[in-house]
Design a protein around this motif. Structure first.
Motif, PDB file in Angstrom:
ATOM      1  N   ALA A 287      33.858 156.476  71.529  1.00 48.27           N
ATOM      2  CA  ALA A 287      33.174 155.294  71.219  1.00 48.27           C
ATOM      3  C   ALA A 287      32.963 154.173  72.184  1.00 48.27           C
ATOM      4  O   ALA A 287      31.882 153.540  72.229  1.00 48.27           O
ATOM      5  N   ASP A 288      33.932 154.284  73.195  1.00 48.69           N
ATOM      6  CA  ASP A 288      33.450 153.418  74.524  1.00 48.69           C
ATOM      7  C   ASP A 288      32.127 153.854  75.074  1.00 48.69           C
ATOM      8  O   ASP A 288      31.275 153.186  75.637  1.00 48.69           O
ATOM      9  N   CYS A 289      32.121 155.242  75.290  1.00 48.60           N
ATOM     10  CA  CYS A 289      30.910 155.891  76.000  1.00 48.60           C
ATOM     11  C   CYS A 289      29.735 155.498  74.896  1.00 48.60           C
ATOM     12  O   CYS A 289      28.610 155.135  75.507  1.00 48.60           O
ATOM     13  N   GLN A 290      29.680 155.596  73.810  1.00 48.07           N
ATOM     14  CA  GLN A 290      28.712 155.628  73.031  1.00 48.07           C
ATOM     15  C   GLN A 290      28.228 153.984  73.001  1.00 48.07           C
ATOM     16  O   GLN A 290      26.936 153.424  73.019  1.00 48.07           O
ATOM     17  N   GLU A 291      29.112 153.157  73.138  1.00 55.92           N
ATOM     18  CA  GLU A 291      28.691 151.468  73.201  1.00 55.92           C
ATOM     19  C   GLU A 291      27.909 151.399  74.725  1.00 55.92           C
ATOM     20  O   GLU A 291      27.082 150.521  74.630  1.00 55.92           O
ATOM     21  N   LEU A 292      28.566 152.070  75.785  1.00 52.54           N
ATOM     22  CA  LEU A 292      27.991 151.767  76.922  1.00 52.54           C
ATOM     23  C   LEU A 292      26.645 152.410  76.911  1.00 52.54           C
ATOM     24  O   LEU A 292      25.622 151.712  77.543  1.00 52.54           O
ATOM     25  N   THR A 293      26.261 153.404  76.524  1.00 51.10           N
ATOM     26  CA  THR A 293      25.036 153.940  76.424  1.00 51.10           C
ATOM     27  C   THR A 293      24.154 153.137  75.588  1.00 51.10           C
ATOM     28  O   THR A 293      22.976 152.907  75.860  1.00 51.10           O
TER      29      THR A 293
END
Length: 83
Positions: free
Chosen positions: A65-71
């Motif tokens: 989820a953190d990676c998706q938010e950063l993207t």
């Protein structure tokens, strides 16, 4: 509460996904779990877990989820600069 439950000793254990559980002291831990250093009655251990386990999602899901938010942030930021 039975007398046995009042006197039995437990420990808080954590797995590789940072999920918590209560485990009897002296019993071998399952593979992938380690003690977090907290021991006490079952209720004391459950109270500790209530205090420290703020996000119930497994670590892998939180990281995804953190990676998706950063993207999404980077995409939004790039789109804003182009306009």
């Amino acid at each position: 509460m039975r007398d046995e439950e009042k006197t039995s000793r437990y420990q808080v254990v954590v797995n590789t996904e940072e999920q918590y559980s209560v485990w009897p002291v002296g019993r071998d831990l399952p593979v992938g779990w380690h003690a977090d250093g907290t021991t006490g009655t079952e209720q004391e251990c459950m109270d500790h877990i209530d205090r420290v386990w703020a996000d119930m999602r497994p670590l892998s899901l939180r990281l995804q989820a953190d990676c998706q938010e950063l993207t999404e942030y980077r995409t939004l930021s790039t789109d804003t600069k182009q306009n």
